[in-house]
Design an enzyme around this catalytic site. Structure first.
Site, short mmCIF file in Angstrom:
data_model
loop_
_atom_site.label_atom_id
_atom_site.label_comp_id
_atom_site.label_asym_id
_atom_site.label_seq_id
_atom_site.Cartn_x
_atom_site.Cartn_y
_atom_site.Cartn_z
N THR A 95 0.85 -1.19 0.00
CA THR A 95 0.00 0.00 0.00
C THR A 95 0.89 1.25 0.00
O THR A 95 2.11 1.15 -0.04
CB THR A 95 -0.95 0.01 1.22
OG1 THR A 95 -0.17 0.17 2.41
CG2 THR A 95 -1.76 -1.27 1.32
N LYS A 124 8.22 2.05 2.65
CA LYS A 124 9.25 2.65 3.53
C LYS A 124 8.70 3.01 4.91
O LYS A 124 9.46 3.14 5.85
CB LYS A 124 9.82 3.91 2.89
CG LYS A 124 11.00 3.64 1.98
CD LYS A 124 11.63 4.90 1.48
CE LYS A 124 10.82 5.54 0.37
NZ LYS A 124 10.69 4.74 -0.85
N GLU A 148 13.73 -5.60 1.37
CA GLU A 148 14.66 -5.22 0.28
C GLU A 148 14.08 -4.09 -0.57
O GLU A 148 14.80 -3.17 -0.97
CB GLU A 148 14.94 -6.45 -0.61
CG GLU A 148 15.83 -6.18 -1.81
CD GLU A 148 17.21 -5.68 -1.43
OE1 GLU A 148 17.99 -6.45 -0.87
OE2 GLU A 148 17.54 -4.51 -1.70
N VAL A 151 14.54 0.16 -0.03
CA VAL A 151 15.72 0.99 -0.31
C VAL A 151 16.22 0.68 -1.72
O VAL A 151 16.85 -0.34 -1.95
CB VAL A 151 16.86 0.71 0.70
CG1 VAL A 151 18.06 1.59 0.40
CG2 VAL A 151 16.38 0.92 2.12
N GLY A 205 7.97 12.31 -15.51
CA GLY A 205 7.41 11.41 -14.50
C GLY A 205 8.41 11.00 -13.43
O GLY A 205 8.11 10.18 -12.58
N LYS A 223 15.40 6.11 3.52
CA LYS A 223 16.25 4.97 3.14
C LYS A 223 17.47 4.88 4.03
O LYS A 223 17.90 3.79 4.43
CB LYS A 223 16.65 5.11 1.67
CG LYS A 223 15.46 4.96 0.72
CD LYS A 223 15.82 5.39 -0.71
CE LYS A 223 14.63 5.26 -1.64
NZ LYS A 223 14.85 5.96 -2.93
N GLY A 320 10.60 1.05 -9.73
CA GLY A 320 9.74 1.11 -10.90
C GLY A 320 8.81 -0.07 -10.77
O GLY A 320 8.99 -0.88 -9.86
#
Lengths: 340, 340
Positions: A95, A124, A148, A151, A205, A223, A320
């Protein structure tokens, strides 16, 4: 062993993960003995669905892409109940990120871990704000909290530190952890000013309409906090990390650096010192022969300084749809291998 | 779980590994639950010693550094018997590399695996010449044949491909796999000729008196063969890999590349093609903005091209006493984690 996957959040990342899982079903089974069934999906827009025999993910993808609500296997359960009551072995928390409170993701993570279910997330929020607590909770329930994807999802930094670098003590981490600002600094070197470059980044973008999270360094700070806590066991809080973004960097700063054989980069760093672990985010002029100097555009990179190997640097893509989907998959495979 | 380690070859790497194991004993136990005892050491110069309760490694190091034979725990057993009859769980094969026959290391590896003992090695011989066979043998005996140290020991390439990149299909590998030649090419850029640079590399200890293995590309070819077989399951033989070194590169070639915004690098490459896996070693002019172009001096680097992430590059040190010691340790930890 067949993993029974639940997915929270069926946006870009959830769909990306599903696409990879479907496409790679045979490869995963053959190469890793990893077999799975996606049995539950919870999404505030598309609805909550559950089928203990496995959902028809092709259909779910089609419906989501068309912006339609899910049409079958619908249950009238809230997320809490979805996590607890479904026959799932692992939840992928995908989410939206809230770096202020961690919600609602943090509630999902807590509930799943308390229900003895693994959690894999690229969110995060829970990782930057609550890692030490969640790690403890996971250990207590003999499950894993895997992050994983939080970050630089497309460059496997956390798993590199944990696995292939095992045996080393990592004393310092310095990285380009935000692709948007690195793209902007790279473009500014071509002669454009900050505002002009920001506009292009937004058009492409890379930067959002409200670019604050990137340009003020907040994304990188999240991060850095995660790395400090997971790699160095620091136990620091995100608000304790000094943070400066790139908004004050001018074309003339860039020009001056160039003349001195240097280059501006937004550097997130974590360092073991005599006074504990120190972390920060700030623009730094680095020497052109440093491995991070050559990292241009939306690429990310990170250098681990270690006791046994000196510096080891990894360079790769940022987040991405497919990259973040990968980061979830690779953690699922790690859980699978550990449980065999 | 206490690992009972045997060491074959107590030269630079064997001593480096021992130093790390001694120095990090507490760290390894605390961080990974990895506890060990070195119970057997076999060295053609210092002698073969065995003590099931654990050898006094401080003493052995002292004796070896002084060039003396081991003074206690001596057994009158050949290596074969050492491997078979000692109460060892894992053997570290650290004897000299022979890329023609793989001997005598290959016999050690075979015997250990057949005796149901794990093998960890930095020896390119068995890995480059016999990987597929040894992997099969290890699987049959339910033990591991671990070879991180055989390809750029200070940069964890094999374990990166296996672990953090799990889930990706690796379609291409391109790397600077030999530090000596990369140092030489870097120095030649400063204006010196090949012979002059070779002399300096020899004086600095980068190149051996007979530099053939490095400058003709044979060392890189061994590594490329290992990568092709372990990462892509190619099943190719070392002699099938086309190999060209840097001996024909002139100062004028270097100058010409520079003028075209390019740089010569000795590139080892492996690629999945429609006609199977193709591997080669040859000098290539690469674009200055490629991540491998900025890798100068004795540093090594490698780019994995993958289906999900595009390119991921890792940069780090090559082989050395501590670096290679690390590579053995990290594989020992991997075995430890898998067996918990």
């Amino acid at each position: 062993m067949k993993h029974r996957i639940g997915i929270l959040g069926f946006g870009t990342v959830g769909q990306g993960l599903t696409e990879i899982l479907l496409k790679k079903k045979e490869f995963l089974s053959k190469k890793y003995g990893f077999t799975y069934s996606i049995v539950a999906v919870a999404d505030f827009k598309f609805g909550n669905v559950y089928n203990p025999k496995g959902l028809d993910m092709e259909r779910l993808l089609k419906e989501a892409r068309a912006g339609k609500k899910f049409s079958k296997d619908i249950v009238d359960w809230d997320n809490e109940k979805m996590i607890k009551k479904t026959d799932t072995s692992v939840w992928c928390e995908l989410t939206y990120t809230d770096l202020q409170t961690g919600g609602p993701a943090i509630n999902h993570v807590r509930t799943a871990l308390k229900s003895d279910k693994h959690v894999v997330t690229s969110n995060k929020g829970p990782a930057a704000l609550f890692y030490p607590e969640m790690k403890k909770l996971a250990d207590k329930h003999n499950v894993r909290f895997m992050i994983e994807g939080t970050v630089v999802a497309g460059t496997p930094i956390i798993n590199l530190a944990d696995g292939p670098l095992a045996g080393c003590t990592i004393t310092k981490i310095r990285g380009i952890l935000n692709g948007t600002t690195n793209y902007m600094l790279s473009e500014m070197e071509k002669g454009m000013g900050y505002n002009e470059v920001l506009k292009i980044a937004q058009e492409k973008g890379y930067a959002e309409a409200d670019p604050t999270g990137d340009v003020e360094g907040y994304d990188a700070r999240g991060k850095v906090t995660i790395l400090a806590n997971i790699v160095m066991g620091a136990g620091i809080k995100i608000n304790e990390v000094p943070c400066e973004g790139i908004t004050k960097i001018t074309s003339s700063d860039i020009e001056k650096a160039k003349k001195n054989g240097k280059r501006w980069k937004l550097i997130g760093s974590v360092e073991m010192t005599d006074h504990g672990v120190k972390a920060s985010v700030k623009p730094e002029m680095i020497e052109m022969n440093h491995p991070l100097a050559g990292v241009m555009g939306a690429t990310n990179a990170l250098t681990f300084s270690t006791d046994l190997l000196g510096d080891v640097t990894i360079v790769g893509p940022g987040a991405g749809k497919i990259e973040t989907g990968f980061s979830i998959l690779t953690d699922l495979i790690k859980i699978h291998r550990e449980s065999c």
